[in-house]
Motif scaffolding. Structure first.
Motif, PDB file in Angstrom:
ATOM      1  N   ALA A 189      28.474 -44.096  -9.220  1.00  0.00           N
ATOM      2  CA  ALA A 189      27.992 -43.002 -10.070  1.00  0.00           C
ATOM      3  C   ALA A 189      27.689 -41.773  -9.223  1.00  0.00           C
ATOM      4  CB  ALA A 189      26.751 -43.441 -10.832  1.00  0.00           C
ATOM      5  N   PHE A 190      28.300 -40.654  -9.580  1.00  0.00           N
ATOM      6  CA  PHE A 190      28.149 -39.439  -8.778  1.00  0.00           C
ATOM      7  C   PHE A 190      26.706 -38.967  -8.724  1.00  0.00           C
ATOM      8  CE2 PHE A 190      29.889 -35.886  -6.607  1.00  0.00           C
ATOM      9  CZ  PHE A 190      29.115 -34.793  -6.952  1.00  0.00           C
ATOM     10  N   ASP A 191      25.948 -39.179  -9.770  1.00  0.00           N
ATOM     11  CA  ASP A 191      24.565 -38.710  -9.831  1.00  0.00           C
ATOM     12  C   ASP A 191      23.560 -39.739  -9.326  1.00  0.00           C
ATOM     13  OD1 ASP A 191      25.228 -36.198 -10.885  1.00  0.00           O
ATOM     14  OD2 ASP A 191      25.451 -37.062 -12.880  1.00  0.00           O
ATOM     15  N   ASP A 192      24.048 -40.802  -8.716  1.00  0.00           N
ATOM     16  CA  ASP A 192      23.173 -41.814  -8.142  1.00  0.00           C
ATOM     17  C   ASP A 192      22.684 -41.324  -6.775  1.00  0.00           C
ATOM     18  OD1 ASP A 192      21.912 -44.237  -7.454  1.00  0.00           O
ATOM     19  OD2 ASP A 192      23.734 -44.920  -6.460  1.00  0.00           O
ATOM     20  N   MET A 193      21.710 -40.424  -6.783  1.00  0.00           N
ATOM     21  CA  MET A 193      21.242 -39.828  -5.539  1.00  0.00           C
ATOM     22  C   MET A 193      19.757 -39.510  -5.646  1.00  0.00           C
ATOM     23  SD  MET A 193      22.971 -36.026  -5.926  1.00  0.00           S
ATOM     24  CE  MET A 193      24.618 -36.721  -6.061  1.00  0.00           C
ATOM     25  N   ASP A 194      19.148 -39.395  -4.486  1.00  0.00           N
ATOM     26  CA  ASP A 194      17.740 -39.031  -4.397  1.00  0.00           C
ATOM     27  C   ASP A 194      17.663 -37.608  -3.869  1.00  0.00           C
ATOM     28  OD1 ASP A 194      16.823 -41.684  -5.129  1.00  0.00           O
ATOM     29  OD2 ASP A 194      17.524 -42.313  -3.154  1.00  0.00           O
ATOM     30  N   GLU A 195      17.377 -36.670  -4.761  1.00  0.00           N
ATOM     31  CA  GLU A 195      17.377 -35.259  -4.391  1.00  0.00           C
ATOM     32  C   GLU A 195      16.135 -34.897  -3.575  1.00  0.00           C
ATOM     33  OE1 GLU A 195      17.982 -32.842  -7.807  1.00  0.00           O
ATOM     34  OE2 GLU A 195      19.978 -33.662  -8.228  1.00  0.00           O
TER      35      GLU A 195
END
Length: 280
Positions: free
Chosen positions: A267-273
């Motif tokens: 998932a492209f939005d699987d991130m910790d900003e």
């Protein structure tokens, strides 16, 4: 084949500049009629480069496949994504020829036994940039043009990071086991990539910078958000980014880069900003 090992973030803090470059920076990807290969123990990803000039070059040239992977051929238990960043060329996969122009992408499924590279013109050779990840099943080998990529415009000229993310090997375009790849193009006047920064504990990432003038550089940021480091990178160099590390940069010019990810989540939005003001 060059072997790179995993580094704990605690140990990374002790690295000097040369140690960082030796462990994470990948140079000399495009040597005439050779294959450059770097095996990283971070998610067991392999980064490769090939510039065929006078020969048709096999992906296995110079690689002892059995000693390196314990397999009979390179893609027996792997999948592969590749881009052409040079002149027109061809990739032949088990007898099927895929003509590849500038910025064309090819996904090669697990189980392909023979992968060959050639250029249409020795005076303007193709340059094939590749990343391979372990794979548990086979899908379909597929050529993906820039027009077929999923596009995500991001950033703004006011923050010097106006760019378009082109998703080629991505769940929105085609199925793969774990490999994702794409190309981010920064507009003239924009120099920051992946800003605001982020990490993603469930997958690593590899960047390869290109379309950077020969007299310009990119300052690539690495490390945990509370204690960052940087690598100075030149045109057509790649960098390995473990899952615990930020991966962003600023260039002395605009540029393009190819990103590749492998791990547990596509998932492209699987991130910790991370808020930029929290960086140290």
């Amino acid at each position: 084949m060059d072997i790179r090992y995993s580094v704990h973030p605690r140990d990374f803090k002790r690295c000097n500049t040369q140690e960082m470059r030796d462990e994470f920076l990948i140079q000399d990807l495009y040597r005439p009629d050779q294959v450059t290969a770097v095996y990283s123990h971070v998610d067991r990803m392999v980064t490769l480069g090939c510039m065929p000039v006078h020969e048709t070059v096999s992906i296995e040239k110079g690689i002892d496949v059995w000693a390196s992977f314990g397999t009979h051929y390179f893609l027996e238990r792997r999948e592969l994504g590749l881009f052409n960043i040079g002149g027109p060329g061809r990739v032949t996969v088990d007898g099927t020829v895929y003509p590849m122009g500038y910025k064309d992408c090819l996904y090669v499924t697990r189980g392909a036994k023979e992968v060959l590279f050639s250029s249409d013109d020795a005076a303007a050779p193709a340059k094939f940039y590749m990343v391979s990840a372990p794979a548990h099943r086979s899908y379909e080998t597929r050529l993906i043009k820039l027009a077929d990529a999923a596009k995500r415009p991001l950033g703004a000229a006011e923050t010097s990071n106006k760019r378009v993310i082109n998703q080629f090997i991505h769940p929105d375009v085609l199925p793969t086991c774990q490999l994702s790849m794409g190309m981010t193009v920064l507009e003239p006047g924009s120099v920051w990539n992946s800003m605001p920064p982020h990490t993603h504990e469930r997958r690593m990432e590899i960047y390869m910078y290109f379309e950077l003038p020969q007299d310009q550089v990119v300052f690539h940021m690495m490390g945990q958000p509370g204690e960052t480091r940087h690598l100075v990178m030149k045109n057509e160099e790649a960098v390995i980014s473990p899952s615990w590390s930020i991966h962003c940069g600023a260039g002395t010019s605009n540029y393009t880069f190819i990103w590749a990810m492998g791990g547990e989540n596509q998932a492209f939005d699987d991130m910790d900003e991370i808020v930029p003001t929290d960086l140290k």
